[in-house]
Design an enzyme around this catalytic site. Structure first.
Site, PDB file in Angstrom:
ATOM      1  CE1 TYR A 148       4.495 -25.877 -52.064  1.00 41.61           C
ATOM      2  CE2 TYR A 148       2.339 -25.438 -51.120  1.00 41.61           C
ATOM      3  CZ  TYR A 148       3.583 -24.993 -51.521  1.00 41.61           C
ATOM      4  OH  TYR A 148       3.917 -23.668 -51.369  1.00 41.61           O
ATOM      5  CD  GLU A 150      -0.404 -34.247 -44.699  1.00 45.23           C
ATOM      6  OE1 GLU A 150       0.132 -33.584 -43.787  1.00 45.23           O
ATOM      7  OE2 GLU A 150      -1.509 -34.810 -44.563  1.00 45.23           O
ATOM      8  CE  LYS A 152       6.281 -24.913 -48.782  1.00 44.07           C
ATOM      9  NZ  LYS A 152       7.401 -23.960 -48.635  1.00 44.07           N
ATOM     10  CB  VAL A 190      -5.431 -18.760 -60.873  1.00 48.93           C
ATOM     11  CG1 VAL A 190      -5.266 -17.857 -59.668  1.00 48.93           C
ATOM     12  CG2 VAL A 190      -6.722 -18.452 -61.600  1.00 48.93           C
ATOM     13  CG  ASN A 193      -2.489 -20.597 -66.187  1.00 47.30           C
ATOM     14  OD1 ASN A 193      -1.312 -20.599 -66.470  1.00 47.30           O
ATOM     15  ND2 ASN A 193      -3.169 -21.715 -65.961  1.00 47.30           N
ATOM     16  CG  PHE A 194      -7.208 -16.125 -65.180  1.00 45.96           C
ATOM     17  CD1 PHE A 194      -7.222 -17.440 -65.656  1.00 45.96           C
ATOM     18  CD2 PHE A 194      -8.124 -15.781 -64.189  1.00 45.96           C
ATOM     19  CE1 PHE A 194      -8.110 -18.385 -65.147  1.00 45.96           C
ATOM     20  CE2 PHE A 194      -9.024 -16.719 -63.681  1.00 45.96           C
ATOM     21  CZ  PHE A 194      -9.018 -18.018 -64.157  1.00 45.96           C
ATOM     22  CD  GLN A 212     -12.434 -22.395 -58.151  1.00 39.15           C
ATOM     23  OE1 GLN A 212     -13.617 -22.285 -58.467  1.00 39.15           O
ATOM     24  NE2 GLN A 212     -11.527 -22.861 -59.012  1.00 39.15           N
ATOM     25  CB  THR A 213     -12.941 -17.445 -52.492  1.00 40.74           C
ATOM     26  OG1 THR A 213     -12.684 -18.150 -51.274  1.00 40.74           O
ATOM     27  CG2 THR A 213     -14.426 -17.316 -52.742  1.00 40.74           C
ATOM     28  CG  ASP A 276      -8.808 -26.170 -56.669  1.00 38.61           C
ATOM     29  OD1 ASP A 276      -7.908 -26.153 -57.521  1.00 38.61           O
ATOM     30  OD2 ASP A 276      -9.330 -25.147 -56.199  1.00 38.61           O
TER      31      ASP A 276
HETATM   32  N1  UDP Z   1      -7.340 -22.058 -61.515  1.00 38.38           N
HETATM   33  C1  UDP Z   1      -8.192 -21.824 -62.585  1.00 38.38           C
HETATM   34  N2  UDP Z   1      -7.649 -21.703 -63.827  1.00 38.38           N
HETATM   35  C2  UDP Z   1      -6.315 -21.764 -64.062  1.00 38.38           C
HETATM   36  C3  UDP Z   1      -5.444 -21.995 -62.975  1.00 38.38           C
HETATM   37  C4  UDP Z   1      -5.997 -22.146 -61.722  1.00 38.38           C
HETATM   38  O1  UDP Z   1      -9.424 -21.741 -62.428  1.00 38.38           O
HETATM   39  O2  UDP Z   1      -5.904 -21.625 -65.220  1.00 38.38           O
HETATM   40  C5  UDP Z   1      -7.927 -22.168 -60.169  1.00 38.38           C
HETATM   41  C6  UDP Z   1      -7.442 -23.359 -59.351  1.00 38.38           C
HETATM   42  O3  UDP Z   1      -8.220 -24.508 -59.613  1.00 38.38           O
HETATM   43  C7  UDP Z   1      -7.636 -22.826 -57.940  1.00 38.38           C
HETATM   44  C8  UDP Z   1      -7.350 -21.337 -58.063  1.00 38.38           C
HETATM   45  O4  UDP Z   1      -7.528 -21.023 -59.446  1.00 38.38           O
HETATM   46  O5  UDP Z   1      -8.971 -22.990 -57.517  1.00 38.38           O
HETATM   47  C9  UDP Z   1      -5.959 -20.940 -57.617  1.00 38.38           C
HETATM   48  O6  UDP Z   1      -5.046 -21.759 -58.288  1.00 38.38           O
HETATM   49  P1  UDP Z   1      -3.471 -21.597 -58.152  1.00 38.38           P
HETATM   50  O7  UDP Z   1      -2.849 -22.762 -58.852  1.00 38.38           O
HETATM   51  O8  UDP Z   1      -3.045 -20.232 -58.595  1.00 38.38           O
HETATM   52  O9  UDP Z   1      -3.184 -21.634 -56.591  1.00 38.38           O
HETATM   53  P2  UDP Z   1      -3.636 -22.625 -55.411  1.00 38.38           P
HETATM   54  O10 UDP Z   1      -4.576 -23.651 -55.928  1.00 38.38           O
HETATM   55  O11 UDP Z   1      -2.358 -23.213 -54.923  1.00 38.38           O
HETATM   56  O12 UDP Z   1      -4.287 -21.709 -54.433  1.00 38.38           O
END
Ligand code: UDP
Length: 323
Positions: A148, A150, A152, A190, A193-194, A212-213, A276
């Site tokens: 993804y 590389e 992009k 994320v 999912n949440f 992580q932010t 990540d």
């Molecule tokens: N993440 C998480 N739980 C989940 C899905 C994702 O903690 O159920 C974390 C993931 O590891 C990352 C962040 O949330 O640190 C954002 O993930 P997402 O897949 O939404 O986007 P991206 O990693 O592409 O920014």
């Protein structure tokens, strides 16, 4: 009004973009292979006389179109880590690279303006914070995410070579994390999912320790700036960061979602996916000054709207249960 082609038009962002462009009175040709997109996302547009859908994989050139195309928005690519990693990795690189070439050739033959939806992933796990467009990134070229990231990055390179060598009128935006209605509940990102986990009363899955932010931008804000970028003056190529600079830890996000949904979900911790990124926040000074844009919808309001969408979509929302 323009004739506009949107590749990746049945995906989350693509479908919102098609709806906006159709509402503005343009003739819109939506192209998608529906690998991660869904016809359901564009169903409401099928009765509009100025909307057309072509099922097509952009890794192959598009056949001859009966109409001249004035603008192309290139969005085609799986955007969720679980969708692009693993067995779909090679397809993801092909979509990014061959898809970009095919769309750029189409732009060239139509003398069209073409906009590339690039990504904050070009910065990898950034060593500069917040990220400005001048930052060159910290990408691991052999990681699971590289197809993804590389892909992009190569697409950006192709866009600038077509601009320099072929005179194609290009625009490049780098999209940071986006969310809102029409996200696929199962694509593993994320926010979806949440919210879905909280609505279903399941455990909320935090990957790593949740420190992580990310900076989350509501879809309406993002569509507005993408359209503004397309309308910017010829020669303003970008790249331009687009996103919401409000930065939250993933743990903060989980707590917000649990508080808003009001269920009894517990938090469970899973291992962090490899590579990540640890921090991500856009510097949007360029978008503010050149496109007179900044996001208007804060995370709290955007989450409320997105929760309402998923309540309806899953049919298990609090409102439904209360009946
Ligand atoms: N993440 C998480 N739980 C989940 C899905 C994702 O903690 O159920 C974390 C993931 O590891 C990352 C962040 O949330 O640190 C954002 O993930 P997402 O897949 O939404 O986007 P991206 O990693 O592409 O920014």
């Amino acid at each position: 009004m323009s004739n506009i082609l949107v590749s990746g038009g049945t995906g989350f962002l693509g479908a919102h973009l098609c709806a906006r462009l159709v509402a503005d009175g343009n003739l819109v040709v939506c192209v998608d292979n529906n690998y991660t997109g869904s016809i359901e996302n564009i169903e409401e547009l099928f009765n509009r006389p100025n909307f057309f859908f072509i099922k097509h994989d952009v890794t192959n050139p598009l056949g001859k179109l009966t109409r001249h195309i004035d603008q192309i928005y290139n969005l085609a690519c799986p955007a969720s880590p679980p969708a692009y990693q693993g067995k779909h990795a090679i397809m993801t690189t092909k979509t990014n690279v061959l898809g970009a070439i095919n769309m750029l050739e189409l732009a060239k033959s139509n003398n069209a303006t073409i906009l590339q939806t690039s990504t904050s992933e070009v910065y990898g796990d950034p060593l500069e914070h917040p990220q400005k467009e001048t930052y060159r990134g910290n990408v691991n070229p052999i990681s699971m995410r590289a197809c993804y990231d590389e892909g992009k990055r190569c697409a950006e390179s192709l866009f600038f070579d077509y601009y320099r060598n072929e005179g194609v009128d290009i625009k490049v935006v780098r999209i940071f994390n986006a969310y809102g209605p029409k996200m696929n509940p199962d694509d593993g990102r994320v926010i979806s999912n949440f919210i879905c986990q909280a609505l279903r009363g399941e455990a909320i899955t935090i990957y790593g320790d949740g420190s992580q932010t990310r900076s989350f931008c509501y879809v309406d804000d993002l569509i507005e700036v993408i359209v503004r970028m397309m309308g910017s003056k010829r020669g303003f190529t970008g790249p331009v960061n687009i996103g919401n600079p409000g930065e939250f830890t993933i743990r903060e996000l989980a707590e917000k979602v649990i508080a808003k949904v009001g269920g009894k979900s517990k938090i469970v911790y899973h291992s962090l996916p490899s590579d990540d990124p640890t921090r991500r926040r856009p510097d949007i000074t360029l978008a503010k000054s050149k496109l007179d844009w900044e996001p208007k919808i804060a995370l709290d309001e955007g989450l409320d709207r997105t929760i309402a969408y998923f309540e309806q979509k899953l049919g298990i929302g609090l409102g439904v249960l209360a009946i």
